[in-house]
Scaffold this active site. Structure first.
Site, PDB file in Angstrom:
ATOM      1  CG  ASP A   7      -1.863   1.194   1.200  1.00 20.47           C
ATOM      2  OD1 ASP A   7      -2.866   0.980   0.374  1.00 20.47           O
ATOM      3  OD2 ASP A   7      -1.444   2.015   1.739  1.00 20.47           O
ATOM      4  CB  ILE A   8       1.167   4.190  -2.078  1.00 14.22           C
ATOM      5  CG1 ILE A   8       1.566   3.420  -3.451  1.00 14.22           C
ATOM      6  CG2 ILE A   8       1.778   5.579  -1.961  1.00 14.22           C
ATOM      7  CD1 ILE A   8       1.123   3.990  -4.712  1.00 14.22           C
ATOM      8  CD  GLU A  50      -4.542   4.015  -1.582  1.00 18.72           C
ATOM      9  OE1 GLU A  50      -4.849   4.036  -0.319  1.00 18.72           O
ATOM     10  OE2 GLU A  50      -5.600   4.259  -2.353  1.00 18.72           O
TER      11      GLU A  50
END
Length: 136
Positions: A7-8, A50
């Site tokens: 996950d960003i 994301e």
């Protein structure tokens, strides 16, 4: 085989500060880094906004953790990204004698949230053990 969930970190802030066109570029660039540090034959996919997931077909726990660290370090170093970002990553080896791939993905996702709880820009691993799960 193993699963990596990525996950960003603070992606909404990237979109809010720089605009969605930069956010889209960050997604593409992150996917390129993810593939660059994965092995041939690994399956990489965007999962949600994301988040990314990969299935490492020929990787045990140690190999998957090493791959995840390479990805995290590659993103952290910038490697062509328009803005500086970090990622949180969860890793789980699939224990086919005890669980499904879906269950291993669920463990990788929980490990990802453990990485976020540690302050983001971390890799955490989940191991299936008799009677439960442990995180490292």
């Amino acid at each position: 085989m193993s699963v990596i969930a990525l996950d960003i970190d603070h992606f909404k802030a990237v979109n809010d500060k720089h605009g969605h066109h930069v956010g889209d570029s960050v997604l593409v660039d992150t996917a390129v880094i993810f593939q660059q540090y994965s092995q041939d034959g690994d399956l990489v996919a965007q999962f949600g906004g994301e988040e990314f997931v990969t299935l490492l077909l020929c990787a045990d726990h140690a190999e998957a953790r090493s791959c995840a660290e390479r990805i995290r370090e590659g993103v952290d170093a910038g490697n062509g990204l328009d803005v500086r970002i970090t990622v949180s990553i969860g890793v789980a080896e699939v224990n086919t004698a005890m669980e499904s791939v879906e269950n291993a993905f669920s463990r990788a996702d929980k490990a990802l949230y453990q990485a976020k709880a540690l302050g983001r820009n971390h890799v955490c691993c989940s191991e299936a053990v008799a009677g439960g799960v442990s995180f490292t």
